[in-house]
Each structure stands twice: as structure tokens, then as C-alpha cells.
Write a protein that holds these residues in place. Structure first.
Motif, PDB file in Angstrom:
ATOM      1  N   ARG A  26       6.063   5.222  -1.663  1.00 36.21           N
ATOM      2  CA  ARG A  26       4.423   4.916  -2.101  1.00 36.21           C
ATOM      3  C   ARG A  26       3.952   3.620  -1.102  1.00 36.21           C
ATOM      4  NH1 ARG A  26       4.507   4.343  -6.925  1.00 36.21           N
ATOM      5  NH2 ARG A  26       3.606   1.700  -6.910  1.00 36.21           N
ATOM      6  N   ILE A  27       4.287   2.772  -0.711  1.00 38.27           N
ATOM      7  CA  ILE A  27       3.511   1.801  -0.289  1.00 38.27           C
ATOM      8  C   ILE A  27       4.721   1.955   1.118  1.00 38.27           C
ATOM      9  CG2 ILE A  27       5.333  -0.582   0.924  1.00 38.27           C
ATOM     10  CD1 ILE A  27       5.174  -1.726  -2.073  1.00 38.27           C
ATOM     11  N   TYR A  86       1.704   3.856   3.002  1.00 34.89           N
ATOM     12  CA  TYR A  86       0.717   3.755   2.524  1.00 34.89           C
ATOM     13  C   TYR A  86       0.633   2.693   3.965  1.00 34.89           C
ATOM     14  CZ  TYR A  86      -0.560   3.581  -2.288  1.00 34.89           C
ATOM     15  OH  TYR A  86      -1.150   4.303  -3.456  1.00 34.89           O
ATOM     16  N   ARG A  87       1.898   2.242   4.350  1.00 36.33           N
ATOM     17  CA  ARG A  87       2.002   1.571   5.460  1.00 36.33           C
ATOM     18  C   ARG A  87       2.076   1.832   7.121  1.00 36.33           C
ATOM     19  NH1 ARG A  87       4.980   1.017   9.988  1.00 36.33           N
ATOM     20  NH2 ARG A  87       6.573   2.897   8.355  1.00 36.33           N
ATOM     21  N   LEU A  99       0.189   5.139   7.403  1.00 36.68           N
ATOM     22  CA  LEU A  99      -1.109   5.647   7.574  1.00 36.68           C
ATOM     23  C   LEU A  99      -2.138   3.980   7.795  1.00 36.68           C
ATOM     24  CD1 LEU A  99      -2.299   7.031   3.587  1.00 36.68           C
ATOM     25  CD2 LEU A  99      -1.941   7.749   6.107  1.00 36.68           C
ATOM     26  N   ALA A 100      -1.988   3.111   7.498  1.00 38.41           N
ATOM     27  CA  ALA A 100      -2.434   1.615   7.913  1.00 38.41           C
ATOM     28  C   ALA A 100      -2.078   1.061   9.641  1.00 38.41           C
ATOM     29  CB  ALA A 100      -1.932   0.375   6.949  1.00 38.41           C
ATOM     30  N   ASP A 141      -8.938   0.542   3.883  1.00 37.32           N
ATOM     31  CA  ASP A 141      -8.833   1.395   3.535  1.00 37.32           C
ATOM     32  C   ASP A 141      -6.949   1.752   2.739  1.00 37.32           C
ATOM     33  OD1 ASP A 141     -11.379   2.394   2.602  1.00 37.32           O
ATOM     34  OD2 ASP A 141     -10.736   4.461   3.738  1.00 37.32           O
ATOM     35  N   ALA A 142      -6.505   1.288   3.593  1.00 36.27           N
ATOM     36  CA  ALA A 142      -4.858   1.816   3.377  1.00 36.27           C
ATOM     37  C   ALA A 142      -4.687   0.551   2.835  1.00 36.27           C
ATOM     38  CB  ALA A 142      -4.173   2.160   4.654  1.00 36.27           C
ATOM     39  N   LEU A 144      -4.868  -0.205  -0.517  1.00 36.25           N
ATOM     40  CA  LEU A 144      -3.952   0.156  -0.572  1.00 36.25           C
ATOM     41  C   LEU A 144      -2.785  -0.491  -1.082  1.00 36.25           C
ATOM     42  CD1 LEU A 144      -4.121   3.731  -0.235  1.00 36.25           C
ATOM     43  CD2 LEU A 144      -5.212   2.349  -2.685  1.00 36.25           C
ATOM     44  N   LEU A 145      -2.226  -1.146   0.589  1.00 34.00           N
ATOM     45  CA  LEU A 145      -1.039  -2.320   0.569  1.00 34.00           C
ATOM     46  C   LEU A 145      -1.267  -3.616  -0.251  1.00 34.00           C
ATOM     47  CD1 LEU A 145      -0.544  -1.495   3.689  1.00 34.00           C
ATOM     48  CD2 LEU A 145       1.790  -1.196   1.976  1.00 34.00           C
ATOM     49  N   GLU A 182       0.045  -3.365  -4.174  1.00 34.02           N
ATOM     50  CA  GLU A 182       0.740  -3.692  -3.990  1.00 34.02           C
ATOM     51  C   GLU A 182       1.440  -4.385  -4.611  1.00 34.02           C
ATOM     52  OE1 GLU A 182       2.685  -0.778  -5.622  1.00 34.02           O
ATOM     53  OE2 GLU A 182       1.641   0.914  -5.350  1.00 34.02           O
TER      54      GLU A 182
END
Length: 113
Positions: free
Chosen positions: A58-59, A62-63, A65-66, A92-93, A96-97, A100
Motif C-alpha cells: 500500500r505504501i 502511495y509513494r 502516486l506521490a 493527497d498522496a 496517505l504516506l 502510514e
């Protein structure tokens, strides 16, 4: 002579300050620093076994996307194009990071480390 040099120095400082204030890359630099810090904390937690495989996957999403949004933001800033959309996608990304990261740091505190 000293007064002239001081006046020239003051003018240079003023010009540099104005240039930095109007530089659209300044928020980008700050964003890169925060992103790098967050990714490093998460990587260290992963290496220490504090993050399971599902969370790591999942990370990574997100990573990715960022990182893509950060690249778009950088390209837009360098080309003088609007950066708002890429900055919002990046934020936004990274949010999420950061969630976590907060989980990892919370678990670390609870464990007494």
C-alpha cells in the motif's frame, strides 16, 4: 566607499529576496524535503520489520502516486505552467504516506522505543 558597498549589498539582498519570494519552485523544494523524510522513515520501519507486506504494498502505491505528482509539479514549475493540480495530487498522496508514517511512529512510541 563603505556606504556604497553596503548599499549595493542591501540591493542584492533585496533582489534575491524578491526573486525567492516569487519563485514557484520554493514550495516544491519544501515538498521534496517532506516527501523524502517520510519515505525514509517508512523505509527504515520496513527494514526493521515494523511494516507487514500488505502495508508495504500500500505504501509503495502511495509513494508511486506521490512521486509521479512530484515529477509533474517539477516539470510544470520549470516550464512556467500552472502547478496547482500537480501540487494537489502530490498533497493527497503524501497525506496517505503521512498517515502510514504516523501509524509507525505511534506503534514505536507504544513499544517504548
Amino acid at each position: 566607499m563603505k556606504q556604497l558597498m553596503l548599499m549595493v549589498l542591501a540591493l542584492c539582498v533585496l533582489l534575491v529576496g524578491c526573486a525567492v519570494k516569487n519563485d514557484p519552485r520554493l514550495p516544491l523544494v519544501t515538498a521534496v524535503d517532506g516527501y523524502a523524510s517520510t519515505v525514509n522513515v517508512l523505509a527504515e520501519a520496513r527494514q526493521a520489520g515494523k511494516i507487514d507486506d500488505a502495508t508495504a504494498e500500500r505504501i509503495e502505491v502511495y509513494r508511486s502516486l506521490a512521486r509521479a505528482a512530484l515529477d509533474s509539479w517539477h516539470e510544470a514549475a520549470e516550464n512556467g505552467l500552472p502547478t496547482e493540480s500537480a501540487a494537489l495530487q502530490f498533497n493527497d498522496a503524501v497525506r496517505l504516506l503521512l498517515q502510514e508514517r504516523l501509524k509507525v511512529e505511534s506503534e514505536k512510541r507504544e513499544a517504548g522505543q
